[in-house]
Design a protein around this motif. Structure first.
Motif, mmCIF file in Angstrom:
data_model
loop_
_atom_site.group_PDB
_atom_site.id
_atom_site.type_symbol
_atom_site.label_atom_id
_atom_site.label_comp_id
_atom_site.label_asym_id
_atom_site.label_seq_id
_atom_site.Cartn_x
_atom_site.Cartn_y
_atom_site.Cartn_z
ATOM 1 N N CYS A 135 45.469 49.948 29.028
ATOM 2 C CA CYS A 135 44.247 49.591 28.300
ATOM 3 C C CYS A 135 43.056 50.412 28.805
ATOM 4 C CB CYS A 135 43.964 48.096 28.431
ATOM 5 S SG CYS A 135 45.232 47.056 27.683
ATOM 6 N N GLU A 136 43.160 51.720 28.661
ATOM 7 C CA GLU A 136 42.160 52.598 29.263
ATOM 8 C C GLU A 136 40.766 52.373 28.686
ATOM 9 O OE1 GLU A 136 41.716 57.313 30.470
ATOM 10 O OE2 GLU A 136 43.536 56.548 29.515
ATOM 11 N N GLU A 137 40.666 52.158 27.388
ATOM 12 C CA GLU A 137 39.360 51.973 26.774
ATOM 13 C C GLU A 137 38.723 50.646 27.177
ATOM 14 O OE1 GLU A 137 39.821 52.459 22.601
ATOM 15 O OE2 GLU A 137 40.469 54.556 22.738
ATOM 16 N N GLN A 138 39.532 49.733 27.721
ATOM 17 C CA GLN A 138 39.012 48.416 28.123
ATOM 18 C C GLN A 138 39.052 48.219 29.644
ATOM 19 O OE1 GLN A 138 41.483 48.656 25.713
ATOM 20 N NE2 GLN A 138 40.113 48.483 23.955
ATOM 21 N N TRP A 139 39.173 49.306 30.403
ATOM 22 C CA TRP A 139 39.272 49.135 31.857
ATOM 23 C C TRP A 139 38.033 48.455 32.443
ATOM 24 C CZ3 TRP A 139 41.766 54.509 33.218
ATOM 25 C CH2 TRP A 139 43.167 54.389 33.127
ATOM 26 N N ALA A 140 36.887 48.633 31.812
ATOM 27 C CA ALA A 140 35.675 47.977 32.318
ATOM 28 C C ALA A 140 35.822 46.458 32.276
ATOM 29 C CB ALA A 140 34.460 48.407 31.496
ATOM 30 N N THR A 141 36.702 45.975 31.410
ATOM 31 C CA THR A 141 36.993 44.541 31.352
ATOM 32 C C THR A 141 38.227 44.188 32.171
ATOM 33 O OG1 THR A 141 36.058 44.411 29.125
ATOM 34 C CG2 THR A 141 37.523 42.623 29.805
ATOM 35 N N VAL A 142 39.250 45.039 32.078
ATOM 36 C CA VAL A 142 40.528 44.752 32.734
ATOM 37 C C VAL A 142 40.391 44.738 34.253
ATOM 38 C CG1 VAL A 142 42.848 45.651 33.163
ATOM 39 C CG2 VAL A 142 41.931 45.605 30.828
ATOM 40 N N VAL A 143 39.728 45.758 34.802
ATOM 41 C CA VAL A 143 39.672 45.890 36.264
ATOM 42 C C VAL A 143 38.967 44.699 36.906
ATOM 43 C CG1 VAL A 143 38.742 47.263 38.167
ATOM 44 C CG2 VAL A 143 39.926 48.398 36.267
ATOM 45 N N PRO A 144 37.763 44.302 36.447
ATOM 46 C CA PRO A 144 37.146 43.113 37.058
ATOM 47 C C PRO A 144 37.996 41.854 36.891
ATOM 48 C CG PRO A 144 35.520 44.348 35.797
ATOM 49 C CD PRO A 144 36.848 44.942 35.464
ATOM 50 N N ALA A 145 38.699 41.757 35.765
ATOM 51 C CA ALA A 145 39.539 40.575 35.564
ATOM 52 C C ALA A 145 40.672 40.536 36.581
ATOM 53 C CB ALA A 145 40.101 40.566 34.140
ATOM 54 N N LEU A 146 41.294 41.672 36.815
ATOM 55 C CA LEU A 146 42.373 41.724 37.802
ATOM 56 C C LEU A 146 41.832 41.489 39.210
ATOM 57 C CD1 LEU A 146 44.479 44.768 36.498
ATOM 58 C CD2 LEU A 146 45.012 42.339 36.299
ATOM 59 N N GLN A 147 40.676 42.082 39.514
ATOM 60 C CA GLN A 147 40.087 41.894 40.839
ATOM 61 C C GLN A 147 39.752 40.429 41.084
ATOM 62 O OE1 GLN A 147 36.870 44.679 40.394
ATOM 63 N NE2 GLN A 147 37.971 46.350 41.400
ATOM 64 N N ALA A 148 39.220 39.767 40.068
ATOM 65 C CA ALA A 148 38.889 38.348 40.222
ATOM 66 C C ALA A 148 40.141 37.506 40.368
ATOM 67 C CB ALA A 148 38.068 37.881 39.017
ATOM 68 N N ARG A 149 41.146 37.818 39.563
ATOM 69 C CA ARG A 149 42.387 37.037 39.607
ATOM 70 C C ARG A 149 43.088 37.198 40.954
ATOM 71 N NH1 ARG A 149 45.410 32.884 37.265
ATOM 72 N NH2 ARG A 149 47.276 32.955 38.552
ATOM 73 N N LEU A 150 42.941 38.373 41.576
ATOM 74 C CA LEU A 150 43.642 38.655 42.838
ATOM 75 C C LEU A 150 43.297 37.622 43.904
ATOM 76 C CD1 LEU A 150 45.520 41.027 43.887
ATOM 77 C CD2 LEU A 150 43.471 41.885 45.026
ATOM 78 N N GLY A 151 42.077 37.113 43.853
ATOM 79 C CA GLY A 151 41.637 36.186 44.899
ATOM 80 C C GLY A 151 42.353 34.860 44.902
ATOM 81 N N PHE A 152 42.922 34.448 43.768
ATOM 82 C CA PHE A 152 43.611 33.159 43.758
ATOM 83 C C PHE A 152 45.024 33.241 43.186
ATOM 84 C CE2 PHE A 152 40.814 33.544 40.087
ATOM 85 C CZ PHE A 152 41.645 33.258 39.018
#
Length: 725
Positions: free
Chosen positions: A181-198
């Protein structure tokens, strides 16, 4: 979904892949509640949509389905890709249904259609591959894959919701899909980073970090805009999970080493101890732990930091944890295989582990594999060898003796004599090639029960094995004439081979070896030839094999007769036939390589073979054949010029960066070239810079450590011969 299916222009794909194939009907069946119909329809879709046959069926890779014929033409592949672009939105809709059946299989199929990880080794170390825009626009088929990726992007909200799914396998699969999802990485990356914590599952956290790491590696500019390098550095400081630490460190080392917060070793050591520390009543052995791979991966990434690699190994081998020390032995072996020094410190540290019941097996195996490189610690190996039992008996159907056992000189199976073989520490002692190992090998030969694989501990002893010839001969005769089991006769064959390697000092065994000759063991004709003129009493036996149906046997018989009688004609007749044969079958190529070496062995007597050797050089079919033919040409003509020029050209043609090239020559190739330079002597002065450069090379050549050590010895001998007074 049913109405939307009817709105798609399936006819535009082609009749073969269009409505006549029933694609809309297949998708409806996949959406149906009937388990059998759904499973069969999904299987048919996988066949039609993914033309190379790869169907993702595990967490990080794929399995091949051999029930289908996946050989497709480029046109077929393009049609399948277009069909994939049309089907993906519907597959995504089905995969996003809460608790829907076969969601995992659909997500893996979608990932495959989007070329996630395609053309890469799919494993834990690098589970993701991002294709460049150039690669994706290289063909119509790949442009259709872009359509698949855009469809995935349009379903981003539903896919992100699946990160909260209760099924861990679903969460891993959707992380894989999110890679594209390269065009949506600005959304994907923060979502994955946030999810990683829990996220509680380590496997899923690794997958999430892998997606972000792939962006850092393949799209560094976008990664910088998204703050990924800084996030990795923060993760190293903030995360409490050692797997997270090592995974993040792995990606930083690959993508942006400058972003690392100081030295790597303390981070790795802290994580390694937490990973390798036993917990609970059941502690897994090192070699069965899946979570040990991040340590090895980071160690490999540290190749550009050899000083820190050494520090890491020193730290692990000094650990209080046996698992860490055993693993450190394996990493120390890698360092010894990589760098050309004596490594006395590492060798002594490995040898120290022989005294520990938790690490002796790993240490002994490493020392056995190092061969002559372990010679600096032969005294300590022999000292440790005396501490252990001579024989350990075991039983069962396993093909290697179980753990834990005391380190034996020899393992004896109570039911399967073919499994009786030298233990790793006896191998380690013998493989050093040191004369002090001879008494231990003698003990093994004197046993009533002949162990298997004795020839493997005889070969490294070289001339030191001469004093063992009477024992080897007795063992060979005993196992051949009194076969207590069907494998003993093979041991006799191998011991005969060991006598052949010793050469003329073992010629007294020639009559016994001749008595073993048969159509089934016709290869022993070569052994008789290796025994030289002392085996001439077997000349009539050998002569019978000149008419054997196998060309290799005929050639070896002819060479043996030349050694016995001095008459080269039978050998020349065989050589001319083999060298003129241009068959490229594997067996023919091997026979031709053997014939080239035989021609060089005959020397001037094979002068008539010079034209055939020049022809093979001109053909230049492969590097080894050309090198061997050039050396043989010198030996049959005594003219150094063409051979010297050829060998220098071959060496000058090496890759500029041999450490990263898959075409780098093996040590044996260069060793035989150096030996030829030594034979040529002062006339080979032009090779001196090449030989000196080889000796100055800090890294070993790929292959075994003993082979690289022998290469260095050959280079020194060649320089001595070239500059001899």
């Amino acid at each position: 979904m049913s109405a939307e299916l009817d709105d798609v222009d399936w006819e535009s794909v082609d009749v073969r892949y269009g409505s006549d194939t029933g694609i809309p009907e297949l998708l409806r069946e996949v959406a149906s509640g009937d388990d059998f119909e759904r499973t069969e329809a999904l299987r048919e879709l996988e066949d039609q949509l993914h033309p190379d046959g790869k169907v993702y069926d595990d967490d990080y890779g794929y399995q091949y389905d051999y029930d289908h014929d996946f050989e497709r033409s480029p046109v077929d592949e393009s049609r399948a890709a277009r069909l994939a672009a049309l089907c993906t939105p519907f597959l995504l809709e089905l995969a996003a249904r809460p608790f829907g059946p076969d969601r995992l299989r659909m997500l893996r199929l979608i990932a495959a259609l989007a070329l996630v990880g395609e053309d890469e080794d799919e494993d834990e170390e690098q589970p993701f591959r991002l294709w460049s825009d150039t690669e994706l626009s290289a063909s119509v088929a790949l442009r259709n894959r872009q359509e698949v990726r855009r469809a995935i992007g349009r379903a981003l909200r539903e896919l992100l919701d699946l990160l909260d799914d209760t099924d861990a396998d679903i969460r891993v699969a959707v992380v894989r899909v999110l890679t594209v999802c390269e065009e949506q990485w600005a959304t994907v990356v923060p979502a994955l980073q946030a999810r990683l914590g829990f996220e509680p599952d380590s496997k899923i956290r690794v997958a999430m970090i892998g997606v972000i790491g792939a962006i850092a590696l393949y799209r560094p500019e976008q990664a910088a805009r998204l703050g990924i390098p800084q996030w990795f550095a923060e993760l190293l400081c903030a995360s409490e999970d050692p797997i997270d630490h090592l995974t993040a460190l792995d990606h930083l080392l690959a993508a942006d080493p400058q972003a690392l917060p100081g030295r790597v070793v303390p981070i790795v050591m802290g994580a390694a101890h937490r990973i390798l520390e036993p917990s609970g009543d059941h502690a897994e052995t090192l070699h069965t732990r899946r979570d040990v791979w991040p340590i090895r991966t980071v160690y490999t990434r540290m190749a550009s930091r050899p000083e820190e690699q050494f520090d890491l190994v020193r730290g692990l081998i000094g650990s209080e944890l046996p698992t860490a020390r055993g693993f450190a032995c394996e990493l120390a072996e890698d360092l010894i295989r990589t760098w050309r020094t004596d490594h006395v410190e590492l060798l002594e540290a490995i040898t120290d582990q022989l005294a520990d019941s938790g690490t002796w097996f790993a240490a002994a195996q490493v020392l056995a594999r190092l061969g002559t490189a372990a010679a600096p610690v032969i005294d300590r190996i022999l000292e440790q060898l005396e501490r252990y039992e001579r024989v350990t008996e075991w039983h069962g159907q396993a093909t290697r003796f179980p753990q834990p056992l005391e380190l034996p000189w020899l393992s004896l199976h109570t039911e399967l004599p073919m499994l009786n073989q030298p233990g790793p520490l006896l191998r380690a002692a013998a493989n050093t090639g040191d004369a002090r190992a001879v008494p231990a090998v003698r003990w093994a030969l004197e046993l009533d029960e002949t162990p298997d694989r004795l020839e493997e501990i005889l070969a490294p002893l070289g001339t030191h094995a001469i004093e063992l010839v009477p024992l080897i001969r007795d063992r060979m005769v005993h196992t051949h004439t009194h076969p207590a089991d069907p494998y003993l006769d093979m041991r006799a064959y191998r011991l005969a081979r060991a006598l052949g390697a010793i050469g003329e000092p073992a010629a007294a065994a020639a009559p016994d070896i001749a008595g073993m000759l048969s159509d089934r063991k016709a290869e022993l004709v070569e052994v008789l030839g290796q025994l030289g003129v002392g085996a001439r009493s077997t000349v009539e036996t050998v002569r019978r094999f000149l008419d054997h149906d196998r060309p290799r046997v005929r050639l070896d018989a002819a060479v043996a007769l030349w050694r016995f009688t001095g008459d080269p004609e039978p050998a020349l007749a065989q050589l001319h036939a083999v060298l003129a044969d241009d068959d490229d079958a594997v067996r023919a190529v091997k026979l031709r390589a053997h014939a080239i070496e035989v021609a060089g062995t005959l020397g001037f007597a094979a002068g008539d073979c010079a034209p055939a050797l020049r022809r093979l050089i001109d053909l230049d079919t492969d590097r080894w054949a050309t090198t061997a033919a050039a050396i043989a040409l010198w030996r049959v003509t005594a003219d150094p010029e063409p051979t010297l020029t050829l060998l220098l050209d071959l060496s000058a043609g090496e890759p500029a960066d041999p450490d990263t090239s898959g075409t780098e020559p093996r040590p044996h190739w260069l060793t035989v070239a150096a030996e030829c330079f030594a034979e040529i002597g002062p006339a080979a002065r032009a090779a001196a810079p090449l030989l000196a450069a080889e000796l100055a090379r800090p890294r070993r050549r790929p292959g075994s450590v003993p082979a690289d050590i022998e290469l260095c010895h050959a280079c020194r001998r060649a320089l001595d011969a070239i500059f001899a007074a």
